[in-house]
Scaffold this active site. Structure first.
Site, PDB file in Angstrom:
ATOM      1  N   GLU A 238       0.893  -1.174   0.000  1.00 36.98           N
ATOM      2  CA  GLU A 238       0.000   0.000   0.000  1.00 36.98           C
ATOM      3  C   GLU A 238       0.917   1.206   0.000  1.00 36.98           C
ATOM      4  O   GLU A 238       1.513   1.541   1.029  1.00 36.98           O
ATOM      5  CB  GLU A 238      -0.892  -0.009   1.249  1.00 36.98           C
ATOM      6  CG  GLU A 238      -1.798  -1.221   1.372  1.00 36.98           C
ATOM      7  CD  GLU A 238      -2.780  -1.353   0.234  1.00 36.98           C
ATOM      8  OE1 GLU A 238      -3.130  -0.333  -0.377  1.00 36.98           O
ATOM      9  OE2 GLU A 238      -3.178  -2.488  -0.067  1.00 36.98           O
ATOM     10  N   CYS A 272      -1.845   9.476   2.561  1.00 36.39           N
ATOM     11  CA  CYS A 272      -1.495   8.832   1.293  1.00 36.39           C
ATOM     12  C   CYS A 272      -2.528   9.168   0.225  1.00 36.39           C
ATOM     13  O   CYS A 272      -2.199   9.323  -0.938  1.00 36.39           O
ATOM     14  CB  CYS A 272      -1.413   7.322   1.480  1.00 36.39           C
ATOM     15  SG  CYS A 272      -2.878   6.644   2.283  1.00 36.39           S
TER      16      CYS A 272
HETATM   17  P1  NAP Z   1       8.651   4.662   4.451  1.00 32.12           P
HETATM   18  O1  NAP Z   1       9.911   5.394   4.612  1.00 32.12           O
HETATM   19  O2  NAP Z   1       8.496   3.724   3.318  1.00 32.12           O
HETATM   20  O3  NAP Z   1       8.368   3.941   5.860  1.00 32.12           O
HETATM   21  C1  NAP Z   1       7.201   3.194   6.126  1.00 32.12           C
HETATM   22  C2  NAP Z   1       7.529   2.059   7.073  1.00 32.12           C
HETATM   23  O4  NAP Z   1       8.495   1.225   6.454  1.00 32.12           O
HETATM   24  C3  NAP Z   1       8.150   2.498   8.396  1.00 32.12           C
HETATM   25  O5  NAP Z   1       7.734   1.620   9.392  1.00 32.12           O
HETATM   26  C4  NAP Z   1       9.650   2.326   8.138  1.00 32.12           C
HETATM   27  O6  NAP Z   1      10.392   2.089   9.303  1.00 32.12           O
HETATM   28  C5  NAP Z   1       9.634   1.084   7.280  1.00 32.12           C
HETATM   29  N1  NAP Z   1      10.797   0.915   6.425  1.00 32.12           N
HETATM   30  C6  NAP Z   1      11.683   1.824   5.972  1.00 32.12           C
HETATM   31  N2  NAP Z   1      12.624   1.233   5.208  1.00 32.12           N
HETATM   32  C7  NAP Z   1      12.313  -0.081   5.167  1.00 32.12           C
HETATM   33  C8  NAP Z   1      12.902  -1.221   4.545  1.00 32.12           C
HETATM   34  N3  NAP Z   1      13.983  -1.134   3.788  1.00 32.12           N
HETATM   35  N4  NAP Z   1      12.326  -2.417   4.743  1.00 32.12           N
HETATM   36  C9  NAP Z   1      11.233  -2.532   5.488  1.00 32.12           C
HETATM   37  N5  NAP Z   1      10.629  -1.502   6.110  1.00 32.12           N
HETATM   38  C10 NAP Z   1      11.160  -0.289   5.942  1.00 32.12           C
HETATM   39  O7  NAP Z   1       7.432   5.645   4.287  1.00 32.12           O
HETATM   40  P2  NAP Z   1       7.119   6.929   5.125  1.00 32.12           P
HETATM   41  O8  NAP Z   1       7.786   8.063   4.517  1.00 32.12           O
HETATM   42  O9  NAP Z   1       7.339   6.639   6.548  1.00 32.12           O
HETATM   43  O10 NAP Z   1       5.534   6.975   4.907  1.00 32.12           O
HETATM   44  C11 NAP Z   1       4.950   7.776   3.968  1.00 32.12           C
HETATM   45  C12 NAP Z   1       4.615   7.018   2.699  1.00 32.12           C
HETATM   46  O11 NAP Z   1       3.680   6.007   2.979  1.00 32.12           O
HETATM   47  C13 NAP Z   1       3.950   7.944   1.701  1.00 32.12           C
HETATM   48  O12 NAP Z   1       4.429   7.679   0.412  1.00 32.12           O
HETATM   49  C14 NAP Z   1       2.491   7.555   1.819  1.00 32.12           C
HETATM   50  O13 NAP Z   1       1.720   7.869   0.690  1.00 32.12           O
HETATM   51  C15 NAP Z   1       2.596   6.093   2.057  1.00 32.12           C
HETATM   52  N6  NAP Z   1       1.356   5.578   2.653  1.00 32.12           N
HETATM   53  C16 NAP Z   1       0.536   4.800   1.887  1.00 32.12           C
HETATM   54  C17 NAP Z   1      -0.674   4.355   2.404  1.00 32.12           C
HETATM   55  C18 NAP Z   1      -1.628   3.519   1.592  1.00 32.12           C
HETATM   56  O14 NAP Z   1      -2.589   3.024   2.163  1.00 32.12           O
HETATM   57  N7  NAP Z   1      -1.423   3.335   0.304  1.00 32.12           N
HETATM   58  C19 NAP Z   1      -1.031   4.693   3.711  1.00 32.12           C
HETATM   59  C20 NAP Z   1      -0.161   5.502   4.438  1.00 32.12           C
HETATM   60  C21 NAP Z   1       1.032   5.932   3.912  1.00 32.12           C
HETATM   61  P3  NAP Z   1      11.231   3.252  10.014  1.00 32.12           P
HETATM   62  O15 NAP Z   1      10.222   4.225  10.472  1.00 32.12           O
HETATM   63  O16 NAP Z   1      11.928   2.545  11.109  1.00 32.12           O
HETATM   64  O17 NAP Z   1      12.150   3.820   8.981  1.00 32.12           O
END
Ligand code: NAP
Length: 514
Positions: A238, A272
């Site tokens: 997602e 998102c």
């Molecule tokens: P992110 O950097 O991808 O982080 C999301 C989660 O993934 C966090 O728990 C993060 O942990 C973890 N993570 C980071 N690197 C990882 C890796 N290599 N392997 C596994 N997990 C990893 O995203 P964000 O910036 O926090 O969140 C915003 C994004 O999420 C936006 O693009 C938003 O649109 C999207 N989003 C999508 C939805 C949907 O339903 N489609 C809903 C909400 C958000 P750490 O915090 O420890 O780094």
């Protein structure tokens, strides 16, 4: 077991420390998966109603502590208390009811009739079997509501869970732990770990989880999909959105403006599926902008605890800086700041709500996910152009159309490349738990929520019973003498009457060459 290393949680509005959460090691994750697996095999034998009773206890606990937990979410994430209560607590409470009441109907074993005379002598059953150990990794923008849906789906479908909350919202991770503990689930069925994201994906997949549910950014989603390919572990992604809003000439402009403010600016635009780009029919472009400007200039952005704050702060300094850079870049490229909200400058990480005009599709603020309180507005000439502009993106999470003409709205909706299209609203369907959630294009793979979400938590097993009364089927090796005639008949009997007749002739006289 965990190390002496801790993650410190901060209030993004004040910088004050909220607490320290111990970090886990890679060995903890390995051990956790085998412990969860043991607990899960027993949990899978629980009936749906027994599972539901545990979830009810969790739900009761959440309702009783709703306000207290909304405060923690607000302090940890920076959104206002009202925002936290409405979009996180109430959305999760509503989700419980759906999954408790409907999981059995969606997932129970059922008979599947054969579709053809070929399966006349078989009785078929379809089972939805739990995946086993489901890994859930969630982001900080809706740190309670997003993972709760997945936790509920996973539990009701008989899975065990390995869960990681985002590093920036570990205090909400602790709240989730309390909610799960209140359910008195079998020991080890749910294990939460705190590890840095950059190692979490590899660690989860290498520890042997059976399914990964990831919510986060597109680049991390791609890394995880590549890693999951090594073991062919199923994965649901997602990911981000760059959601358009189309305002038609006959729209209720007041409603459209209010909708844009709510869906584009609440949670500091860190949704998102938040409104990121607005396309307005040129006949109503100026009146729409005038109304939007008036409302945005009245908004107050600042400390989420202050009574008169409408929008809180950005959750992370990284995101604050990224959005500011995009905004400055757009202005340098010719965008005009049409409206800007009031801001409490003393609050850390607060960004004013900003409306840009004179933008174009090439600016990053329009082309990429902004994930902040900045919205670009552009006029369009006709519906075809609006659809083309809305679809001009690598992302396709959600979109909305604003019109009093509902049939026109549905017509446009069918042409938008998005997983959810809303008419005269936006963002709302995430809180309607029976509707599947997920995007087209790079916004994701698979679906969460609703029946499709429950099915993604399971794998299908088909059981076929053969009741054919003779010792050998006609087509088994070596085939019997009527083999070709029977197969010929079967292939044609499902077609038109002339085909049925031809099939009958094949049954009686056989093929010329076989
Ligand atoms: P992110 O950097 O991808 O982080 C999301 C989660 O993934 C966090 O728990 C993060 O942990 C973890 N993570 C980071 N690197 C990882 C890796 N290599 N392997 C596994 N997990 C990893 O995203 P964000 O910036 O926090 O969140 C915003 C994004 O999420 C936006 O693009 C938003 O649109 C999207 N989003 C999508 C939805 C949907 O339903 N489609 C809903 C909400 C958000 P750490 O915090 O420890 O780094």
């Amino acid at each position: 077991m965990s190390t002496h290393i801790h993650t410190e949680a901060f209030n993004p509005a004040t910088g004050e420390s909220l607490g320290q959460i111990p970090q886990n090691t890679l060995e903890d994750i390995q051990h956790a998966v085998s412990r969860i697996r043991k607990a899960q095999t027993k949990w899978a034998d629980f009936s749906f109603s027994e599972r539901g009773k545990h979830l009810r206890k969790m739900q009761r606990h959440l309702i009783e502590h709703g306000e207290e937990y909304a405060r923690i979410i607000s302090a940890d994430n920076g959104k206002t208390l009202t925002d936290a209560y409405i979009t996180e607590i109430s959305s999760a409470v509503i989700a419980f009811d759906y999954y408790i009441k409907h999981s059995a109907r969606v997932l129970r074993e059922r008979r599947v009739k054969g579709s053809h005379i070929f399966s006349l002598f078989t009785r078929n059953r379809l089972q939805q079997v739990p995946m086993g150990v489901v890994g859930i990794i969630s982001p900080w923008n809706y740190p309670l509501a997003i993972p709760m849906h997945e936790i509920l789906m996973a539990l009701m479908s008989g899975n065990g869970l390995l869960y990681k909350a985002a590093s920036e919202t570990q205090m909400v991770g602790q709240v989730i732990q309390k909610i799960v503990d209140a359910g008195e689930l079998p020991q080890d069925l749910f294990v939460q770990v705190n590890v840095a994201g950059r190692i979490a994906g590899d660690a989860f997949l290498e520890a042997g989880i059976d399914k990964l549910f990831f919510t986060g950014s597109v680049p991390i989603g791609k890394i995880l999909m590549k890693k999951a390919a090594e073991t062919l572990t199923p994965i649901s992604l997602e990911l981000g959105g760059n959601d358009p809003m189309i305002v038609c000439a006959e729209a209720n402009l007041k409603k459209a403006v209010n909708g844009a403010i709510w869906a584009g600016l609440s949670n500091s635009g860190q949704s998102c599926a938040g409104v990121e780009r607005i396309y307005v029919h040129r006949d109503v472009y100026r009146p729409f902008l005038k109304l939007l400007k008036k409302k945005v200039e009245r908004l107050r952005v600042g400390h989420p605890d202050h009574k008169d704050t409408h929008i809180g702060t950005m959750t992370t300094s990284r995101q604050h800086d990224a959005v500011r850079n995009m905004l400055e870049e757009a202005i340098a490229q010719g965008a005009i700041v049409e409206a800007i909200s009031q801001i409490d400058e003393t609050t850390d990480q607060a960004l004013p709500a900003t409306i840009l005009t004179e933008v174009n599709q090439e600016m990053r603020v329009m082309k990429e996910e902004t994930f902040g309180p900045v919205i670009g507005v552009m006029p369009f000439k006709n519906i075809e152009e609006a659809i083309q502009l809305a679809n001009d993106s690598d992302l396709g999470l959600t979109a909305s159309i604003w019109t009093k003409n509902h049939s026109l709205g549905r017509k446009i909706a069918s042409q938008l490349e998005a997983g959810v299209v809303t008419i005269n609203s936006h963002l709302i369907s995430h809180a309607i738990p029976n509707l599947p959630w997920g995007g087209f294009k790079q916004s994701g793979v698979g679906r969460t929520h609703g029946e499709l979400g429950l099915l993604e938590m399971t794998k299908a097993r088909v059981i076929v019973n053969d009741y054919f009364p003779l010792n050998k089927q006609f087509y088994w090796t070596p085939p019997g003498f009527v083999y070709s005639r029977w197969v010929g008949f079967m292939m044609m009997v499902g077609g038109a009457w002339s085909w049925k007749l031809k099939g009958l002739l094949k049954l009686i006289f056989g093929f010329k060459k076989l």
